[in-house]
Design a protein around this motif. Structure first.
Motif: not given
Length: 228
Positions: A67-77
């Motif tokens: 899981c990769i998170l930005d400060r807004a809580g969006h989830d990336y791979r």
């Protein structure tokens, strides 16, 4: 994953957002801070990265980041570009709050010496995300615009990093005389954890347990199984 080493010494780490010298020209807008991320890897470890570049330089294979998170809580791979180099894929939407909170609590229990700032148990998604980015960046050694404040028997010092707070407290035998205020406005009571009962007084890792400054006898953390 090649673990990031905590910033040492007194010179700012210019790879950390907000710590590079201010070279802006009067009358011009300040440069935006690079976008930072928190990565939960394939074994459940949490790591803060001050930029996408730092993250991609450290990670080594696509499935390394669960899981990769930005400060807004969006989830990336992670994915591969046309040249088969690692790159950040598109957002998969908001991260699932219950999963993230449980993963963070489990990681704190599993590797307590890696995460020594113990905040109140996060009741909301926003509190969890804010706490993750703040505590992980502080543990990494980020220098914020405000300093830490260490109060010992009413005498204040202003260390720049958590490492410097550790250094001041290492010489104290009785940590109950001290309180610590972080750059984001949270207050802690330092607690020394001796791993062996025969260790010398003053030895052992120091943990920082959040306290409510308006209720002197109350302290809690995310390791209190949700009871705060």
């Amino acid at each position: 994953m090649k673990r990031i080493v905590i910033t040492k010494g007194t010179a700012p780490d210019e790879s950390v957002p907000g710590t590079a010298p201010d070279e802006s020209v009067p009358g011009t807008a300040p440069q935006p801070r690079p976008k930072d991320y928190v990565v939960v890897d394939d074994i459940g470890e949490f790591t803060y990265y001050p930029s996408e570049t730092a993250m991609l330089e450290d990670l080594e294979y696509v499935d390394e980041a669960a899981c990769i998170l930005d400060r807004a809580g969006h989830d990336y791979r992670l994915t591969l570009d046309k040249d088969r180099n690692l790159c950040l894929g598109p957002s998969l939407g908001p991260v699932e709050f219950g999963w993230l909170r449980q993963a963070w609590t489990s990681n704190q229990h599993r590797t307590p010496q890696a995460h020594r700032l113990h905040r109140f148990f996060p009741a909301t998604r926003e509190a969890l995300l804010t706490g993750l980015f703040e505590t992980l960046s502080l543990e990494r050694g980020t220098r914020e615009s405000d300093t830490w404040v260490l109060d010992v028997d009413g005498e204040e010092t202003r260390p720049a990093t958590l490492k410097e707070v550790d250094g001041f407290l290492a010489g104290l035998d009785h940590l109950e005389r001290a309180t610590v205020h972080d750059p984001f406005g949270h207050d802690y009571r330092p607690v020394r954890h001796a791993t062996h009962r025969f260790r010398a007084l003053g030895a052992g890792a120091i943990y920082y347990v959040e306290i409510d400054p308006h209720a002197p006898n109350r302290q809690a953390s995310s390791l209190d199984d949700g009871r705060s």
